[in-house]
Design a protein around this motif. Structure first.
Motif, PDB file in Angstrom:
ATOM      1  N   ALA A   1       0.797  -1.230   0.000  1.00 55.47           N
ATOM      2  CA  ALA A   1       0.000   0.000   0.000  1.00 55.47           C
ATOM      3  C   ALA A   1       0.830   1.280   0.000  1.00 55.47           C
ATOM      4  N   GLY A   2       2.108   1.194   0.350  1.00 55.76           N
ATOM      5  CA  GLY A   2       2.957   2.377   0.315  1.00 55.76           C
ATOM      6  C   GLY A   2       3.237   2.968   1.689  1.00 55.76           C
ATOM      7  N   LEU A   3       4.166   3.933   1.702  1.00 57.16           N
ATOM      8  CA  LEU A   3       4.620   4.544   2.941  1.00 57.16           C
ATOM      9  C   LEU A   3       3.536   5.374   3.605  1.00 57.16           C
ATOM     10  N   ALA A   4       2.806   6.165   2.814  1.00 58.81           N
ATOM     11  CA  ALA A   4       1.791   7.061   3.388  1.00 58.81           C
ATOM     12  C   ALA A   4       0.730   6.275   4.140  1.00 58.81           C
ATOM     13  N   VAL A   5       0.191   5.239   3.507  1.00 60.85           N
ATOM     14  CA  VAL A   5      -0.837   4.419   4.136  1.00 60.85           C
ATOM     15  C   VAL A   5      -0.298   3.772   5.398  1.00 60.85           C
ATOM     16  N   THR A   6       0.890   3.201   5.314  1.00 59.79           N
ATOM     17  CA  THR A   6       1.476   2.507   6.463  1.00 59.79           C
ATOM     18  C   THR A   6       1.733   3.456   7.620  1.00 59.79           C
ATOM     19  N   ALA A   7       2.311   4.620   7.323  1.00 62.92           N
ATOM     20  CA  ALA A   7       2.628   5.595   8.364  1.00 62.92           C
ATOM     21  C   ALA A   7       1.363   6.089   9.064  1.00 62.92           C
TER      22      ALA A   7
END
Length: 204
Positions: free
Chosen positions: A141-147
């Motif tokens: 899902a990517g960095l933004a979603v994970t963060a």
């Protein structure tokens, strides 16, 4: 593999999935009885310090593993599909432990007099299931979603632990156990889906 730093067109859907997955794996409500056992002999100031230490440490570990975990995959030549299968199996083991015993037993849970790092931050909060979940979330899902999902779940966890006494009085031990078992079933379902998706990518 998609760029993990990019924002996908299904951002909000991915965010909901990642947040729910991480929440049910960490299970902040389910650890209320364990947390109460750890802090029951502490003064109010010490309880606040332990809670803050546990939250900061858990958040740091999850962010570190989310980002560095992808590098480890590359170093060892592990594909995302293989990791999803392995991660799914691990999550399923965590689910079985929660379902049958009500807690993650491996790693120890007796730490009276210690700080909030062990066992509260690790392995109760940032345990193997949570680490697996954030690595897979970062990859898919990517960095933004994970963060954002980490921040949301850690924020909710902080509120729960801060008011743990009131929550425990409302839920009671039996209520906490029931919630843990329900979350365990959700974790098992997520684990099976990880395995199915990984196997599909590997063999189809």
């Amino acid at each position: 593999m998609a760029d993990p730093f990019a924002i996908s067109s299904t951002f909000f859907e991915d965010l909901i999935i990642s947040t729910v997955a991480l929440f049910v794996v960490i299970d902040p409500i389910g650890i209320v009885p364990v947390f109460m056992a750890l802090i029951q002999k502490m003064e109010r100031a010490e309880r606040a310090s332990v809670t803050k230490t546990a939250i900061i440490t858990a958040a740091g570990l999850l962010f570190a593993f989310a980002v560095a975990g992808t590098q480890l995959l590359s170093i060892f030549g592990i594909t995302l599909s293989s990791f999803m299968v392995a991660g799914g199996i691990l999550l399923f083991i965590v689910a079985i432990e929660l379902l049958t015993h009500g807690e993650w037993r491996f790693g120890g849970t007796s730490a009276q007099g210690e700080s909030g790092v062990v066992p509260l931050a690790f392995p109760l909060l940032a345990g193997p299931g949570a680490i697996t979940a954030v690595i897979i979330s970062f990859q898919t899902a990517g960095l933004a979603v994970t963060a954002i999902s980490i921040l949301i779940v850690i924020g909710i966890t902080y509120v729960i632990l801060k008011y743990v006494g009131k929550i425990y009085r409302v839920l009671g031990r039996r209520g906490s156990i029931i919630i843990t078992r329900v979350f365990a079933v959700l974790i098992a379902a997520i684990a099976v889906q990880y395995v199915v998706d990984g196997v599909r990518e590997l063999f189809i």
